[in-house]
Enzyme design. Structure first.
Site, PDB file in Angstrom:
ATOM      1  N   ASP A 102       0.789  -1.247   0.000  1.00  0.00           N
ATOM      2  CA  ASP A 102       0.000   0.000   0.000  1.00  0.00           C
ATOM      3  C   ASP A 102       0.817   1.291   0.000  1.00  0.00           C
ATOM      4  O   ASP A 102       1.922   1.348   0.508  1.00  0.00           O
ATOM      5  CB  ASP A 102      -0.974   0.014   1.186  1.00  0.00           C
ATOM      6  CG  ASP A 102      -0.288  -0.253   2.530  1.00  0.00           C
ATOM      7  OD1 ASP A 102       0.726  -0.971   2.559  1.00  0.00           O
ATOM      8  OD2 ASP A 102      -0.771   0.271   3.548  1.00  0.00           O
ATOM      9  N   GLU A 168      -0.713  -2.276   5.062  1.00  0.00           N
ATOM     10  CA  GLU A 168       0.192  -2.258   6.230  1.00  0.00           C
ATOM     11  C   GLU A 168       0.013  -0.973   7.022  1.00  0.00           C
ATOM     12  O   GLU A 168       0.130  -0.950   8.238  1.00  0.00           O
ATOM     13  CB  GLU A 168       1.651  -2.394   5.779  1.00  0.00           C
ATOM     14  CG  GLU A 168       2.627  -2.660   6.925  1.00  0.00           C
ATOM     15  CD  GLU A 168       2.960  -1.439   7.765  1.00  0.00           C
ATOM     16  OE1 GLU A 168       3.128  -1.589   8.993  1.00  0.00           O
ATOM     17  OE2 GLU A 168       3.031  -0.330   7.223  1.00  0.00           O
ATOM     18  N   GLU A 169      -0.272   0.112   6.300  1.00  0.00           N
ATOM     19  CA  GLU A 169      -0.410   1.413   6.975  1.00  0.00           C
ATOM     20  C   GLU A 169      -1.744   1.526   7.706  1.00  0.00           C
ATOM     21  O   GLU A 169      -2.064   2.569   8.266  1.00  0.00           O
ATOM     22  CB  GLU A 169      -0.273   2.562   5.959  1.00  0.00           C
ATOM     23  CG  GLU A 169       1.023   2.541   5.137  1.00  0.00           C
ATOM     24  CD  GLU A 169       2.242   2.997   5.938  1.00  0.00           C
ATOM     25  OE1 GLU A 169       2.085   3.333   7.124  1.00  0.00           O
ATOM     26  OE2 GLU A 169       3.343   3.003   5.363  1.00  0.00           O
ATOM     27  N   HIS A 402       6.849   8.773   4.952  1.00  0.00           N
ATOM     28  CA  HIS A 402       5.514   9.387   5.086  1.00  0.00           C
ATOM     29  C   HIS A 402       5.517  10.885   4.787  1.00  0.00           C
ATOM     30  O   HIS A 402       4.572  11.581   5.138  1.00  0.00           O
ATOM     31  CB  HIS A 402       4.897   9.136   6.483  1.00  0.00           C
ATOM     32  CG  HIS A 402       4.572   7.697   6.753  1.00  0.00           C
ATOM     33  ND1 HIS A 402       3.585   7.306   7.629  1.00  0.00           N
ATOM     34  CD2 HIS A 402       5.097   6.558   6.253  1.00  0.00           C
ATOM     35  CE1 HIS A 402       3.531   5.979   7.671  1.00  0.00           C
ATOM     36  NE2 HIS A 402       4.449   5.509   6.838  1.00  0.00           N
TER      37      HIS A 402
END
Ligand SMILES: [Zn+2]
Ligand SMILES: [Zn+2]
Length: 476
Positions: A102, A168-169, A402
């Protein structure tokens, strides 16, 4: 008879030697050959990122390539996940290799020809989408690994399960997803995985390097909310009501006392952060209610559970002492990413052989979190970092994960492929010690079967590794 025994002995030694053949030269040359293709895959994925549980095109991309290699492929695992299974021609252990798929709701600012221009709606907001954590490189490296290993099938012992995991996030609000759902849907059980490995590219680790840590590596992340209820009144006469703002400020101070005065910090660090606080409408009104929200980071299963209990007690008792009430809810996002020490010990020589002894080093633990942590509830696990920071760059100048400026140098994705492939060939299925890992104990502590105070005592007992139901931990 003696001759026969000697012959048998020689034969068995020869057999052992055949198995012990070092495959690294063959792996390395196959990896160098596929590397340009892997970089191309990574750049394509980078240009077209998708958010968690929405990795439709990414899944198609992966599926097509795995099928092309002749692997058994399972799709729609944990929503958009893809699993490829490669059976070697020789008998052996089953190894899981995991990549997450992702992207993030971040608008890319990096000036590269394959920068993402994707946009989507996220929580009702129009946002850019970017592979701002490098999961594009994970998918590419695992596809490269599948390519190399499938061509060595005749020499491969056992089975390799290639796990391409969504979200995963974190899944979108109200949805399940990520590693926890993969485990729940049985990805570790059929075929039963004996050991699992995962890598994360790191924008602040120099290219060509691998960094790892035995035992606790990354933190467990919990999100929590505290609702403080008082009694509304006029701002000029606080004694006629109960001020939830004053109560909240004391609770915030009290929470930091858990870190500084109550947690055994020589064992592992603890972080408690309040990131949000809401309440009140006007200068001269003491409101009815306040809401605070924050995150907890711990690096030890028992300390995680202990901190949860202390947060509840601190908030409730402080509120009670002032005539208010506090409602605490805690949601576990990830467990501690714990690298089974026996597995790390066994794997290190392989990593050093794969990319050079000087390029592998042990690092500190981090308070960042990873949902790879859920896989270790089913089997011994090892998660490590691969460098993506351009050579010669200062760590301080490398944009963190991020962020819109996140950048990785993709010229050495071979490091991850070589590591994975060598691990598969070198893995020793007889390493019983790894099976007696602390995974079972961790699970029992987290699900309340072992009281926290018995945790350290429990670690001394040799217990055979037994998988357990993930549901008990997820309800935590
Ligand atoms: Zn991330
Ligand atoms: Zn990540």
């Amino acid at each position: 008879m003696k001759k026969l025994l000697t012959a048998l002995f020689v034969f068995s030694m020869a057999t052992v030697n055949i198995f012990a053949v070092d495959m690294s030269a063959e792996i390395n040359s196959a990896t160098e050959k596929i590397l340009p293709q892997v970089v191309e895959w990574r750049r394509h994925l980078h240009q077209y990122p998708e958010l968690g549980n929405r990795e439709f095109k990414t899944a198609e991309f992966i599926e097509k390539r795995l099928r092309g290699l002749g692997l058994e492929v399972r799709t729609k695992v944990a929503k958009t996940g893809v699993v490829g299974i490669l059976k070697g021609d020789l008998p052996g252990a089953t190894i899981g290799l995991r990549a997450d798929m992702d992207g993030l709701p971040v608008t890319e600012r990096v000036n590269i020809p394959f920068a993402s221009k994707e946009k989507t709606e996220y929580n009702g907001q129009q946002v850019g989408v970017m592979h701002a954590c490098g999961h594009d490189s994970h998918v590419a490296m695992l596809l490269g690994t599948a390519d190399v290993l499938s061509k060595m099938k005749s020499k491969l012992r056992g089975t390799v399960v290639f796990i391409f995991q969504p979200a995963e996030e974190g899944p979108p609000a109200g949805e399940e997803g990520g590693a926890a759902l993969m485990v729940k849907e049985g990805v570790m059980d059929n075929p039963k995985i004996d050991a699992i490995f995962g890598i994360h590219i790191n924008a602040q680790t120099e290219i060509g390097k691998i960094r790892y840590k035995s035992g606790s590596f990354m933190a467990a992340a919990d999100w929590f909310t505290i609702k403080v209820k008082g009694k509304q009144t006029h701002g000029s006469t606080p004694w006629t009501g109960v001020d939830p703002i004053a109560v909240s400020s004391q609770i915030i101070g009290g929470l930091q006392m858990i870190v500084s005065r109550q947690s055994e910090l020589t064992k592992a660090p603890v972080v408690i952060t309040i990131g949000k606080i809401n309440g009140g409408v006007r200068e001269n009104i003491i409101p009815e209610e306040m809401t605070m929200a924050g995150t907890i980071r711990t690096l030890d299963d028992a300390m995680q559970k202990d901190v949860h209990e202390r947060i509840k007690m601190t908030a409730q008792k402080i509120a009670e002492s002032m005539g208010a009430t506090a409602e605490v809810s805690i949601e576990t996002k990830t467990l501690v990413t714990y690298n089974t020490p026996e597995l790390v010990k066994q794997t290190l020589p392989t990593l050093e052989k794969a990319i050079g002894k000087d390029n592998v080093y042990e690092t500190e633990w981090t308070t960042g979190a990873e949902d790879f942590s859920y896989y270790r509830l089913k089997a011994p696990a090892f998660f490590f970092n691969v460098g993506g920071m351009p050579a010669g760059k200062n760590v301080k100048d490398a944009a963190p994960h991020h962020t819109p400026d996140f950048f990785i140098d993709d010229s050495r994705l071979d490091v991850g492929i070589k590591a994975f492939c060598n691990i598969v060939f070198d893995y020793q299925p007889t390493a019983k010690a790894a099976r007696n890992s602390s995974a079972k104990i961790a699970a029992e502590v987290l699900s309340g079967q072992i009281p926290v105070e018995n945790y350290y005592a429990a670690q001394f007992f040799e217990q055979p590794f037994q998988p357990f139901k993930i549901e008990s931990v997820l309800k935590f």
